[in-house]
Design a protein around this motif. Structure first.
Motif, mmCIF file in Angstrom:
data_model
loop_
_atom_site.group_PDB
_atom_site.id
_atom_site.type_symbol
_atom_site.label_atom_id
_atom_site.label_comp_id
_atom_site.label_asym_id
_atom_site.label_seq_id
_atom_site.Cartn_x
_atom_site.Cartn_y
_atom_site.Cartn_z
ATOM 1 N N UNK A 259 41.810 38.389 37.330
ATOM 2 C CA UNK A 259 42.777 38.611 36.257
ATOM 3 C C UNK A 259 42.249 38.065 34.934
ATOM 4 N N UNK A 260 41.601 36.913 34.989
ATOM 5 C CA UNK A 260 41.063 36.285 33.781
ATOM 6 C C UNK A 260 40.018 37.176 33.129
ATOM 7 N N UNK A 261 39.191 37.816 33.959
ATOM 8 C CA UNK A 261 38.118 38.658 33.434
ATOM 9 C C UNK A 261 38.624 40.020 32.960
ATOM 10 N N UNK A 262 39.543 40.605 33.710
ATOM 11 C CA UNK A 262 39.946 41.989 33.455
ATOM 12 C C UNK A 262 41.218 42.117 32.624
ATOM 13 N N UNK A 263 42.074 41.089 32.682
ATOM 14 C CA UNK A 263 43.346 41.151 31.948
ATOM 15 C C UNK A 263 43.642 39.772 31.348
ATOM 16 N N UNK A 264 42.869 39.346 30.375
ATOM 17 C CA UNK A 264 42.988 37.977 29.857
ATOM 18 C C UNK A 264 44.369 37.646 29.297
ATOM 19 N N UNK A 265 45.053 38.608 28.704
ATOM 20 C CA UNK A 265 46.388 38.330 28.167
ATOM 21 C C UNK A 265 47.367 38.033 29.301
ATOM 22 N N UNK A 266 47.265 38.789 30.387
ATOM 23 C CA UNK A 266 48.113 38.525 31.557
ATOM 24 C C UNK A 266 47.777 37.164 32.163
ATOM 25 N N UNK A 267 46.495 36.869 32.240
ATOM 26 C CA UNK A 267 46.077 35.575 32.781
ATOM 27 C C UNK A 267 46.701 34.429 31.991
ATOM 28 N N UNK A 268 46.665 34.538 30.676
ATOM 29 C CA UNK A 268 47.197 33.464 29.833
ATOM 30 C C UNK A 268 48.693 33.284 30.054
ATOM 31 N N UNK A 297 53.524 26.997 36.421
ATOM 32 C CA UNK A 297 53.058 28.382 36.312
ATOM 33 C C UNK A 297 52.507 28.906 37.635
ATOM 34 N N UNK A 298 52.282 30.197 37.695
ATOM 35 C CA UNK A 298 51.624 30.815 38.857
ATOM 36 C C UNK A 298 50.213 30.252 39.017
ATOM 37 N N UNK A 299 49.471 30.185 37.919
ATOM 38 C CA UNK A 299 48.079 29.729 37.941
ATOM 39 C C UNK A 299 48.002 28.366 37.262
ATOM 40 N N UNK A 300 47.505 27.369 37.972
ATOM 41 C CA UNK A 300 47.350 26.028 37.425
ATOM 42 C C UNK A 300 45.870 25.652 37.395
ATOM 43 N N UNK A 301 45.442 25.092 36.268
ATOM 44 C CA UNK A 301 44.064 24.641 36.096
ATOM 45 C C UNK A 301 44.020 23.123 36.085
ATOM 46 N N UNK A 332 56.791 39.356 33.529
ATOM 47 C CA UNK A 332 56.934 40.240 34.685
ATOM 48 C C UNK A 332 55.797 41.254 34.765
ATOM 49 N N UNK A 333 55.342 41.738 33.628
ATOM 50 C CA UNK A 333 54.209 42.672 33.631
ATOM 51 C C UNK A 333 52.949 41.988 34.156
ATOM 52 N N UNK A 338 49.203 40.698 38.828
ATOM 53 C CA UNK A 338 48.675 39.692 39.757
ATOM 54 C C UNK A 338 48.954 40.092 41.201
ATOM 55 N N UNK A 339 50.166 40.524 41.494
ATOM 56 C CA UNK A 339 50.519 40.888 42.865
ATOM 57 C C UNK A 339 49.822 42.171 43.309
ATOM 58 N N UNK A 340 49.631 43.110 42.405
ATOM 59 C CA UNK A 340 48.870 44.320 42.756
ATOM 60 C C UNK A 340 47.452 43.957 43.184
ATOM 61 N N UNK A 341 46.813 43.095 42.401
ATOM 62 C CA UNK A 341 45.451 42.669 42.726
ATOM 63 C C UNK A 341 45.423 41.907 44.047
ATOM 64 N N UNK A 342 46.402 41.032 44.249
ATOM 65 C CA UNK A 342 46.444 40.224 45.468
ATOM 66 C C UNK A 342 46.627 41.092 46.703
ATOM 67 N N UNK A 343 47.522 42.062 46.632
ATOM 68 C CA UNK A 343 47.761 42.926 47.785
ATOM 69 C C UNK A 343 46.569 43.830 48.071
ATOM 70 N N UNK A 344 45.884 44.262 47.017
ATOM 71 C CA UNK A 344 44.705 45.115 47.211
ATOM 72 C C UNK A 344 43.562 44.360 47.870
#
Length: 405
Positions: A259-268, A297-301, A332-333, A338-344
């Motif tokens: 997600x960070x590489x392909x959709x950085x705005x969503x990652x943030x 958050x969903x993603x914690x660093x 939500x977007x 994130x869930x699409x990528x996870x399920x795939x």
């Protein structure tokens, strides 16, 4: 008696050691050591004073400094420095007439330029993220009896959990105490509102979604805990003979990285927007109710910007979303992606009786396919948790049994 060759070798080594390093003071703020091969070690003077190893400043029996900040390491400057070749020590004379000495080996182990080596070798081994196609190559399997009896295998198992995020054990006995034995082999079991050992099987009037026969979506356990369980140990006592009951799993850190590489705005968004996680109720016959809440958050660093924790549990995500109104739709977007990528990227496998599936609960999204229970066809797992603080401690005691500081 030493042989002539050995004696000459030792004398040669001593000669090399005597030329090993020179020391100089740089602007009274740094001390620089130059080694025979030209490599340089550089240390702040304030750090050297703070870590003085003399008996007045350091208690060797417990490997701790005798902390007394009033002595003011910030205000005491180094006056002169020299390197004692015979003793292989850096000697520092301070302006308050104090003297400190530091073994060269001790200094080399604390070289600021090589700090990443220490972090990787001692602090935490670097994680290896994996995709669905790389699952088989990253699967580590062990014999249950070997993990219990052999420290070398225990070390390999714990390293696999730290690096790959999961491992499979085979050949465990049909005994409800298996997960406790594994937890205590590491150190200490983690007690939660569901007890120290819990059972995963279909139950009437289930107090947890996992106790139903319906599909269990990809999730991490206990996102509603500030101190979330580190690893999940799941022992299969009885496996359903129905087509379902298979484990599903995705490397959550791999998904975050993708997600960070392909959709950085969503990652943030998923890194910064806190989500309300909750668990309210009681488990079985427990007399004390619980009401657990945690916002994260969903993603914690972590402090180094590395992936530290994934929070995802659709059944435990609160309808109360305590964020500004304008963040909700965009979140939500991002969550949907994130869930699409996870399920795939989810893999599927089915454990058999005697298998123990162990995984990093801070990292792995796990789930289960639906199954059917009947009096003749039951699915029964026993589980327990252990915290990562305990696991990393065990790893280090196995790797560095003589470590002091």
């Amino acid at each position: 008696m030493l042989s002539c060759r050995r004696l000459i070798g030792q004398l040669a080594n001593r000669s090399q050691l005597r030329c090993y390093a020179t020391a100089r003071l740089l602007d009274q703020r740094y001390v620089e050591l130059t080694q025979k091969n030209g490599e340089q070690l550089k240390y702040p003077s304030v750090w050297l004073r703070d870590n003085c190893q003399c008996p007045d400043c350091f208690y060797a029996a417990t490997s701790t400094r005798k902390s007394n900040w009033e002595r003011g390491p910030l205000n005491v400057r180094a006056e002169t420095v020299r390197f004692d070749v015979q003793r292989q020590q850096l000697i520092v004379h301070w302006q308050d007439a104090h003297e400190s000495s530091y073994d060269l080996n001790w200094l080399q182990e604390r070289d600021f330029a090589s700090r990443q080596r220490y972090l990787d070798a001692v602090y935490k081994p670097p994680m290896q993220l994996w995709s669905k196609t790389e699952f088989a190559a990253n699967t580590c399997e062990f014999a249950y009896k070997d993990v219990l009896k052999q420290d070398a295998v225990l070390l390999q198992w714990l390293e696999a959990l730290a690096v790959k995020g999961f491992a499979l054990l085979h050949g465990a006995p049909n005994d409800v105490h298996v997960v406790r034995q594994l937890a205590e082999r590491i150190g200490y079991i983690k007690h939660t509102t569901y007890g120290d050992v819990f059972e995963v099987k279909s139950k009437p009037n289930a107090g947890n979604y996992a106790y139903l026969m319906t599909p269990l979506p990809l999730h991490t356990d206990m996102p509603y805990y500030e101190y979330k369980a580190g690893i999940n140990i799941l022992h299969t006592l009885v496996q359903s003979e129905s087509p379902g009951g298979s484990n599903t799993m995705t490397d959550g850190f791999y998904i975050a990285d993708k997600l960070r590489r392909e959709h950085p705005a969503y990652f943030e968004l998923l890194r910064s927007v806190p989500v309300n996680w909750f668990d309210i109720g009681h488990d079985g016959d427990a007399k004390k109710p619980f009401h657990s809440l945690w916002r994260a958050p969903i993603i914690c660093l972590d402090v180094d910007g590395q992936y530290a924790r994934i929070n995802q549990n659709t059944t435990k995500r609160d309808s109360r979303f305590s964020v500004p109104l304008e963040q909700v739709v965009a979140w939500y977007e991002a969550y949907d992606m994130f869930m699409q990528l996870a399920q795939a990227e989810a893999v599927e496998f089915k454990t058999r009786p005697g298998d123990v599936f162990v995984f990093n609960n801070l990292r792995m999204l796990h789930g289960r396919t639906a199954y059917e229970d009947s009096p003749e066809n039951k699915r029964h797992l026993v589980g327990a948790y252990v915290d990562w603080d305990i696991i990393y401690s065990k790893l280090r005691t196995l790797k560095f049994p003589n470590a002091k500081d």
